[in-house]
Write a protein that holds these residues in place. Structure first.
Motif, PDB file in Angstrom:
ATOM      1  N   SER A   1      -1.056  -0.301 -10.570  1.00 20.73           N
ATOM      2  CA  SER A   1      -1.560  -0.308  -9.202  1.00 20.73           C
ATOM      3  C   SER A   1      -3.043   0.019  -9.207  1.00 20.73           C
ATOM      4  O   SER A   1      -3.527   0.769 -10.058  1.00 20.73           O
ATOM      5  CB  SER A   1      -0.798   0.709  -8.356  1.00 20.73           C
ATOM      6  OG  SER A   1       0.568   0.369  -8.274  1.00 20.73           O
ATOM      7  N   ASP A   2      -3.768  -0.527  -8.256  1.00 22.16           N
ATOM      8  CA  ASP A   2      -5.208  -0.328  -8.168  1.00 22.16           C
ATOM      9  C   ASP A   2      -5.541   0.644  -7.032  1.00 22.16           C
ATOM     10  O   ASP A   2      -4.836   0.703  -6.017  1.00 22.16           O
ATOM     11  CB  ASP A   2      -5.918  -1.655  -7.895  1.00 22.16           C
ATOM     12  CG  ASP A   2      -5.692  -2.667  -9.005  1.00 22.16           C
ATOM     13  OD1 ASP A   2      -5.707  -2.263 -10.184  1.00 22.16           O
ATOM     14  OD2 ASP A   2      -5.488  -3.856  -8.683  1.00 22.16           O
TER      15      ASP A   2
ATOM     16  N   LEU B   1       0.853  -1.183   0.000  1.00 21.39           N
ATOM     17  CA  LEU B   1       0.000   0.000   0.000  1.00 21.39           C
ATOM     18  C   LEU B   1       0.889   1.233   0.000  1.00 21.39           C
ATOM     19  O   LEU B   1       1.968   1.235   0.605  1.00 21.39           O
ATOM     20  CB  LEU B   1      -0.905   0.028   1.236  1.00 21.39           C
ATOM     21  CG  LEU B   1      -1.916  -1.094   1.398  1.00 21.39           C
ATOM     22  CD1 LEU B   1      -2.677  -0.927   2.709  1.00 21.39           C
ATOM     23  CD2 LEU B   1      -2.881  -1.143   0.222  1.00 21.39           C
TER      24      LEU B   1
ATOM     25  N   LEU C   1     -12.939  -0.939   4.663  1.00 17.02           N
ATOM     26  CA  LEU C   1     -12.101   0.110   4.083  1.00 17.02           C
ATOM     27  C   LEU C   1     -12.622   1.521   4.356  1.00 17.02           C
ATOM     28  O   LEU C   1     -12.153   2.485   3.753  1.00 17.02           O
ATOM     29  CB  LEU C   1     -11.893  -0.088   2.580  1.00 17.02           C
ATOM     30  CG  LEU C   1     -11.236  -1.418   2.171  1.00 17.02           C
ATOM     31  CD1 LEU C   1     -10.924  -1.421   0.677  1.00 17.02           C
ATOM     32  CD2 LEU C   1      -9.984  -1.698   2.973  1.00 17.02           C
TER      33      LEU C   1
ATOM     34  N   TYR D   1      -3.076   3.588  -2.961  1.00 16.96           N
ATOM     35  CA  TYR D   1      -3.015   2.572  -4.009  1.00 16.96           C
ATOM     36  C   TYR D   1      -2.529   1.242  -3.449  1.00 16.96           C
ATOM     37  O   TYR D   1      -1.830   1.184  -2.432  1.00 16.96           O
ATOM     38  CB  TYR D   1      -2.073   3.008  -5.137  1.00 16.96           C
ATOM     39  CG  TYR D   1      -2.634   4.109  -6.001  1.00 16.96           C
ATOM     40  CD1 TYR D   1      -3.491   3.820  -7.067  1.00 16.96           C
ATOM     41  CD2 TYR D   1      -2.302   5.438  -5.768  1.00 16.96           C
ATOM     42  CE1 TYR D   1      -4.006   4.832  -7.866  1.00 16.96           C
ATOM     43  CE2 TYR D   1      -2.809   6.457  -6.567  1.00 16.96           C
ATOM     44  CZ  TYR D   1      -3.658   6.143  -7.615  1.00 16.96           C
ATOM     45  OH  TYR D   1      -4.166   7.147  -8.395  1.00 16.96           O
ATOM     46  N   LYS D   2      -2.883   0.186  -4.171  1.00 19.50           N
ATOM     47  CA  LYS D   2      -2.465  -1.173  -3.843  1.00 19.50           C
ATOM     48  C   LYS D   2      -1.687  -1.743  -5.024  1.00 19.50           C
ATOM     49  O   LYS D   2      -2.158  -1.703  -6.166  1.00 19.50           O
ATOM     50  CB  LYS D   2      -3.693  -2.038  -3.552  1.00 19.50           C
ATOM     51  CG  LYS D   2      -3.413  -3.528  -3.376  1.00 19.50           C
ATOM     52  CD  LYS D   2      -4.717  -4.295  -3.201  1.00 19.50           C
ATOM     53  CE  LYS D   2      -4.475  -5.787  -3.104  1.00 19.50           C
ATOM     54  NZ  LYS D   2      -5.752  -6.546  -2.944  1.00 19.50           N
TER      55      LYS D   2
ATOM     56  N   TYR E   1      -7.091   1.681  -3.777  1.00 16.45           N
ATOM     57  CA  TYR E   1      -7.457   0.925  -2.582  1.00 16.45           C
ATOM     58  C   TYR E   1      -8.435   1.713  -1.716  1.00 16.45           C
ATOM     59  O   TYR E   1      -9.453   1.178  -1.289  1.00 16.45           O
ATOM     60  CB  TYR E   1      -6.189   0.591  -1.801  1.00 16.45           C
ATOM     61  CG  TYR E   1      -6.381  -0.383  -0.659  1.00 16.45           C
ATOM     62  CD1 TYR E   1      -6.689  -1.719  -0.903  1.00 16.45           C
ATOM     63  CD2 TYR E   1      -6.227   0.025   0.663  1.00 16.45           C
ATOM     64  CE1 TYR E   1      -6.846  -2.625   0.138  1.00 16.45           C
ATOM     65  CE2 TYR E   1      -6.378  -0.871   1.716  1.00 16.45           C
ATOM     66  CZ  TYR E   1      -6.682  -2.189   1.451  1.00 16.45           C
ATOM     67  OH  TYR E   1      -6.839  -3.083   2.490  1.00 16.45           O
TER      68      TYR E   1
END
Length: 299
Positions: A74-75, A55, A111, A65-66, A77
Motif C-alpha cells: 500500500s502507498d 483508502l 490532498l 494509505y491507498k 496517500y
C-alpha cells in the motif's frame, strides 16, 4: 364436484409454495477472508474510492494509505492525517475524515485537509471516530473520548452529532459511554450506532430534518473481550447490518437477529463495501486489511 373442490385448493397451495420459493431472498453466502495487504500498526476506517482503490487509516502512524487491487503493498496517500479513523464521502464525492485529533475534515483536490468541525459550544470535540453522510449532505458522526487525557478533555459526554452543510453542529444523543460505529439503513430512515463499552447497537428513527427519535435497542455484539469490541458498522442493500466486534464480523437481519458471524485471525476494527459491484467487504485489523467475497450488494 367434491373431489374437484378439494383438488383446486391443494393445487393452489402447491403453486403458492413454488412461487414463494422462487421469489424468496437468496441465502447469504460469505467466502473465507483473505489478506490483501499487511504490516501496519492499527488500521481503521476503510473506504472504497469510486476511482477503484481502497483508502484506510493507520491511526498511530498518522497516515492514510491507498491500496489498489492486484498489489500486496500500500502507498502513503495522506500524511499526516490528523490521526484519522473513519473515512467516508459526501454525495458530491468529497472524501471526509473523522480524526482523533478532535476534528472532522474534508480532503481537498490537492490532498490538503480543511476542517469542517472541531468544537461544540466552544469546547473541543473529543475524538471523532466514525462518520456517515446522508444523500442530502448531512454528516453524522460519533465522538468518544478515545486517546484524550482528562486534562485535554473539554466535553464531559460522548456524543453522536449531526453536521449540516452550513457548518452547524447539533448534538443528537449523549447516552453512550463510547459511541463508535455508525450506519444508515438503505432508505436512510434509520440511524444505527453502537457502543464499544456495552456492545449494544441502538437504532433511531432518522427524520427529514436530521433529528433522531424513537431510540430502540436493535441488537448486541456482546461485551468487549480480547477478540474485540463493538466497532465499525455497515448495511447492505437488503437492510442487513454488519458490525465488527467480539469474535469477528457479526451479521444481523433487519429485525436484529444475528444470522452469521465471520471469524478472522485477529481482532477486526471496521469494514467497507468495495469493488465495482460492491459485493466484497474490506475489513481492517491492527496489522492487516482483509477482503471477503459475498453474494450480496452493499451500500
Amino acid at each position: 364436484m367434491i373431489r374437484t373442490s378439494i383438488l383446486i385448493p391443494a393445487l393452489s397451495l402447491v403453486m403458492m409454495t413454488f412461487l414463494f420459493s422462487c421469489t424468496s431472498e437468496p441465502e447469504l453466502m460469505i467466502d473465507e477472508p483473505e489478506v490483501v495487504t499487511d504490516g501496519f500498526q492499527f488500521t481503521e476506517g476503510p473506504f472504497w474510492h469510486p476511482d477503484g482503490f481502497l483508502l484506510f487509516s493507520d491511526i498511530p502512524a498518522n497516515t492514510i494509505y491507498k491500496w489498489e487491487p492486484g498489489n500486496s503493498e500500500s502507498d502513503v496517500y495522506i500524511e499526516p492525517s490528523g490521526n484519522s479513523n473513519g473515512i467516508t464521502s459526501s454525495p458530491d464525492g468529497t472524501v471526509l475524515l473523522a480524526q482523533h485529533s478532535g476534528k472532522v475534515s474534508q480532503v481537498n483536490d490537492d490532498l490538503s485537509l480543511s476542517v469542517l468541525a472541531e468544537e461544540f459550544n466552544g469546547n473541543r470535540l473529543n475524538s471523532p471516530n466514525d462518520l456517515v453522510a446522508r444523500s442530502d449532505g448531512k454528516i453524522f458522526f460519533t465522538d468518544p473520548p478515545f486517546g484524550v487525557s482528562d486534562e485535554d478533555r473539554e466535553l464531559d459526554f460522548s456524543g453522536v452529532f449531526r453536521l449540516d452543510q452550513d457548518g452547524t453542529l447539533t448534538l443528537l444523543y449523549d447516552g453512550f459511554e463510547y459511541p463508535n460505529g455508525i450506519a444508515l439503513s438503505p432508505d436512510e430512515s434509520k440511524l444505527y450506532v453502537n457502543d464499544s463499552a456495552t456492545g449494544q447497537i441502538l437504532r433511531f428513527d432518522l427524520l427529514e430534518d436530521g433529528s433522531v427519535t424513537n431510540e430502540t435497542l436493535f441488537a448486541s455484539v456482546g461485551e468487549r473481550d480480547d477478540t474485540g469490541a463493538a466497532d465499525g458498522m455497515k448495511t447492505d442493500s437488503e437492510g442487513r447490518l454488519y458490525s465488527t466486534g467480539p469474535g469477528g464480523l457479526s451479521i444481523f437481519d433487519a429485525e436484529g437477529n444475528r444470522i452469521q458471524i465471520i471469524e478472522f485471525d485477529e481482532r477486526i476494527t471496521n469494514l467497507a463495501w468495495g469493488d465495482s459491484d460492491y459485493s466484497r467487504i474490506y475489513v481492517t485489523a491492527p496489522n492487516s486489511v482483509y477482503r471477503v467475497q459475498t453474494n450480496v450488494t452493499g451500500l
